[in-house]
Write an enzyme that holds these catalytic residues in place. Structure first.
Site, short mmCIF file in Angstrom:
data_model
loop_
_atom_site.label_atom_id
_atom_site.label_comp_id
_atom_site.label_asym_id
_atom_site.label_seq_id
_atom_site.Cartn_x
_atom_site.Cartn_y
_atom_site.Cartn_z
N TYR A 148 5.11 12.13 -5.68
CA TYR A 148 4.69 10.48 -6.45
C TYR A 148 6.30 9.90 -6.32
O TYR A 148 6.30 8.96 -5.08
CB TYR A 148 3.56 9.74 -7.39
CG TYR A 148 4.06 8.64 -7.16
CD1 TYR A 148 3.37 7.98 -6.89
CD2 TYR A 148 4.62 7.67 -8.39
CE1 TYR A 148 3.23 6.63 -7.23
CE2 TYR A 148 5.06 6.80 -8.61
CZ TYR A 148 4.08 6.07 -7.75
OH TYR A 148 4.12 4.87 -7.91
N VAL A 179 1.99 -0.62 -13.72
CA VAL A 179 1.10 -1.92 -13.82
C VAL A 179 0.32 -1.76 -14.35
O VAL A 179 -0.97 -0.97 -14.26
CB VAL A 179 0.86 -2.53 -12.38
CG1 VAL A 179 0.23 -3.75 -11.73
CG2 VAL A 179 2.73 -2.36 -11.74
N ALA A 193 0.77 -1.39 -0.44
CA ALA A 193 -0.06 0.12 0.19
C ALA A 193 0.81 1.08 0.03
O ALA A 193 1.55 1.92 1.00
CB ALA A 193 -0.59 -0.20 1.34
N PRO A 241 8.41 -2.43 -9.97
CA PRO A 241 7.32 -2.24 -11.78
C PRO A 241 7.32 -0.76 -11.61
O PRO A 241 7.28 0.05 -10.84
CB PRO A 241 6.61 -3.28 -11.11
CG PRO A 241 5.54 -2.19 -9.29
CD PRO A 241 7.29 -2.24 -8.63
N LYS A 252 8.08 7.19 -3.08
CA LYS A 252 8.15 5.68 -3.14
C LYS A 252 9.63 5.44 -2.57
O LYS A 252 10.09 4.51 -2.93
CB LYS A 252 7.93 5.60 -4.25
CG LYS A 252 6.68 4.90 -4.97
CD LYS A 252 5.67 4.57 -4.43
CE LYS A 252 6.10 3.43 -4.74
NZ LYS A 252 5.15 1.84 -3.32
#
Length: 282
Positions: A111, A143, A26, A140, A115
């Site tokens: 964003y 997705v 999450a 990844p 991460k």
């Protein structure tokens, strides 16, 4: 797991109780924010740290697999557009300047930075001498594939699926160069592989389809899949550009891990958007 809130660390405790392995997936993924530090970075960091603290308290956890991102790896605008990325690379671009401001566009940089912060938090936690488990990270890019969640409106779609919808609907024309994609099923399989293989502990794994088409090629493929859709297939005025390369050899070393061909994934995504009612017909 229902009831878990990334900004409330204590809510992870019941979710990880009795677990030997934990998958922490999450983290907010969207670009629509004017305050990314609050909306994206804070929950990404708190969620990772909260999950790992709960795993430590649980006493039985042996490995935590964290869903990181290609956003932690890619250096857009700095590395060559035909660069070969691997698990060894880190994003050095999407970080606050001395004045605390993120590069424009702020939503995208926010964003990416969220991460980076989330993944770094995982590695910092795992390096502590009293950490009773090891960590592996899956990184990844976009997705896509079959949507298992039942979205009521296009706004409810995950960001990557929404991007494909934008291309199919003619709202997003090609831009120069390329980006990477991966099938959602392959991402799930990568998490399982990283949990099941002892040698995966302490490692990060770039997880992307073998093909990295230009944005113009992606539009062309989607037009083949959905000839009735108003896909913009003309190359941008600046030219089609070049393709980056994804070196996923680290992941492929885990029992010969393979990826779904990207055209199959794009078709699954397009058909899923039809099933949801967001695309009339292909």
């Amino acid at each position: 797991v229902a009831g878990v809130d990334c900004t409330k660390p204590a809510t992870f405790e019941a979710a990880v109780a009795g677990c030997a392995g934990v998958f922490h997936t999450a983290s907010p993924f969207h670009f629509q924010t004017e305050d990314p530090m609050t909306d994206l970075v804070k929950p990404a960091q708190m969620g990772t740290e909260g999950c790992l603290i709960a795993c430590k308290k649980a006493a039985g956890v042996k490995r935590v697999v964290v869903t990181a991102s290609f956003a932690c790896i890619m250096n857009a605008g700095v590395y060559p557009n035909d660069y070969t990325y691997s698990s060894k690379d880190w994003n050095k671009v999407s970080r606050p300047a001395v004045d605390g401001k993120l590069p424009e566009p702020v939503g995208t940089s926010g964003y990416c930075y969220s991460k980076i912060v989330g993944e770094k938090a995982a590695w910092d936690f795992a390096r502590a001498e009293d950490c009773p488990f090891d960590v592996a990270c899956i990184n990844p890019p976009f997705v896509i594939g079959k949507n298992y969640n039942k979205c009521k409106t296009p706004d409810d779609l995950n960001t990557s699926s929404g991007l494909v919808l934008g291309i199919l609907s003619g709202k997003i024309p090609p831009v120069p160069n390329s980006t990477a994609w991966v099938d959602v099923v392959d991402v799930a399989r990568a998490h399982i592989a990283a949990y099941e293989h002892p040698e995966a502990g302490g490692r990060r794994f770039l997880c992307a389809a073998d093909e990295v088409p230009t944005w113009t090629e992606v539009s062309g493929w989607l037009k083949e899949i959905g000839p009735s859709c108003p896909v913009v297939v003309d190359a941008p005025a600046a030219g089609e550009g070049v393709r980056m390369t994804m070196d996923c050899s680290a992941l492929k070393s885990l029992s010969g891990f393979t990826f779904t061909p990207l055209k199959e994934t794009l078709r699954a995504q397009a058909e899923s958007l039809v099933d949801l009612g967001f695309v009339g017909k292909l």
